[in-house]
Motif scaffolding. Sequence first.
Motif, short mmCIF file in Angstrom:
data_model
loop_
_atom_site.label_atom_id
_atom_site.label_comp_id
_atom_site.label_asym_id
_atom_site.label_seq_id
_atom_site.Cartn_x
_atom_site.Cartn_y
_atom_site.Cartn_z
N GLU A 190 -7.60 9.13 -2.93
CA GLU A 190 -7.77 10.25 -3.61
C GLU A 190 -8.37 9.59 -5.00
OE1 GLU A 190 -5.39 14.14 -3.30
OE2 GLU A 190 -4.75 12.93 -4.68
N LEU A 197 -7.53 11.43 5.89
CA LEU A 197 -8.85 11.16 5.39
C LEU A 197 -9.58 12.75 5.53
CD1 LEU A 197 -9.53 8.42 7.82
CD2 LEU A 197 -9.44 8.12 5.46
N SER A 204 -9.68 3.27 2.32
CA SER A 204 -9.07 3.66 3.67
C SER A 204 -9.45 2.58 4.53
CB SER A 204 -9.47 5.04 3.83
OG SER A 204 -9.00 6.06 2.90
N GLU A 205 -10.82 2.26 4.42
CA GLU A 205 -11.35 1.27 5.48
C GLU A 205 -10.65 -0.13 5.59
OE1 GLU A 205 -15.66 -0.51 7.17
OE2 GLU A 205 -15.54 0.51 5.30
N GLY A 220 -10.31 7.14 -5.91
CA GLY A 220 -10.42 5.60 -6.13
C GLY A 220 -8.91 5.29 -6.28
N ASP A 272 -13.54 6.18 3.11
CA ASP A 272 -13.91 5.60 1.85
C ASP A 272 -13.61 4.01 2.06
OD1 ASP A 272 -11.17 5.09 0.05
OD2 ASP A 272 -11.02 6.73 1.79
N ARG A 273 -14.05 3.53 1.05
CA ARG A 273 -13.70 2.01 0.81
C ARG A 273 -12.23 1.56 1.09
NH1 ARG A 273 -12.21 -1.34 -2.89
NH2 ARG A 273 -12.31 0.14 -4.56
#
Length: 324
Positions: free
Chosen positions: A182, A95, A79-80, A184, A76-77
């Motif tokens: 999780e 993830l 984590s990236e 957001g 997701d954004r």
Amino acid sequence: MAEILAAGVALKPALALLRAGDVVAIPTETVYGLAGDATNGIGVARIFEAKGRPRFNPLIAHVADMAMAEHIGLFDRLSESLALAFWPGPLTLVLPQRPGNGIHPLVTAGLDTIALRMPRGFGRDLIANLGRPIAAPSANSSGRISATTAQAVAADLGDRIRLVVNGGATPVGLESTIVKAEGGRLRLLRPGGIAAGEIEAAVGMALLRGGSAGIEAPGMLASHYAPDAAVRLDARTVAQDEALLGFGDRRAEGWQHAAAFRNLSQSGDLREAATNLFAHMQELDRVGARAIAVEPIPSDGLGEAINDRLSRAAAPRDNPAPAA
């Protein structure tokens, strides 16, 4: 007994062992890891066998680059952004698994998520040359003190594995910080080599603490990192049959009569304390004292991770239930 080879000459023999479905102990920036091919069920099973690790306790899969990571997990954004900020380095991200990623189910202990990390140095070179991710929990008997030198690995696991790669003392000295995105938000599952404040500054939000559903990642067992001696925390006094693990320049009452004494950092530097933690615990444990008394350590910065390890070392050892 395991052979110990310097990192500069160990790449080819380490690769040969991994390709044959065997394991090898390797240096990372955090602690030494016991590595096996994460796509090979025999290799992963040998990790659990050598460590005596419970099969319900998942492993971290280590990758060489983002392309390998994105083949395994769904980013997701948040984590990236964390991967871009802290990889390679002592951060593990939990993830959702990408379907068909090739990771053996033993690695994830039946979870639909996977813990991923990109290490520095020899470990990353090893993975890149193997062309596949490796599973690599700490190279020590399950529940015991993590190893920060090749000699500590050999003393513990030397009769169960064939090769220890010697990269010197590990610079961080604590396992990786584990974070899960999780809804957001970010949840800190295990404090470690990157302080929570650094992560919060990078993403501009506060971290939630603890897991939401049992064991979601490695290092969440209530009892872990334990020496033979009992561990007593926040010690203001020390008895003659206790060893003393100190911090800073103020001593517990009676410290002169302790069975042995080591100071994590005379100057009160938490990064130095983190680097010394496991090695000093092992040294004090070898004295044979009834207990190791630990002076108070502040909980800010890396102190959160240090106190996490100490509290698990001090926990009752007959209960494998996950930490609350």
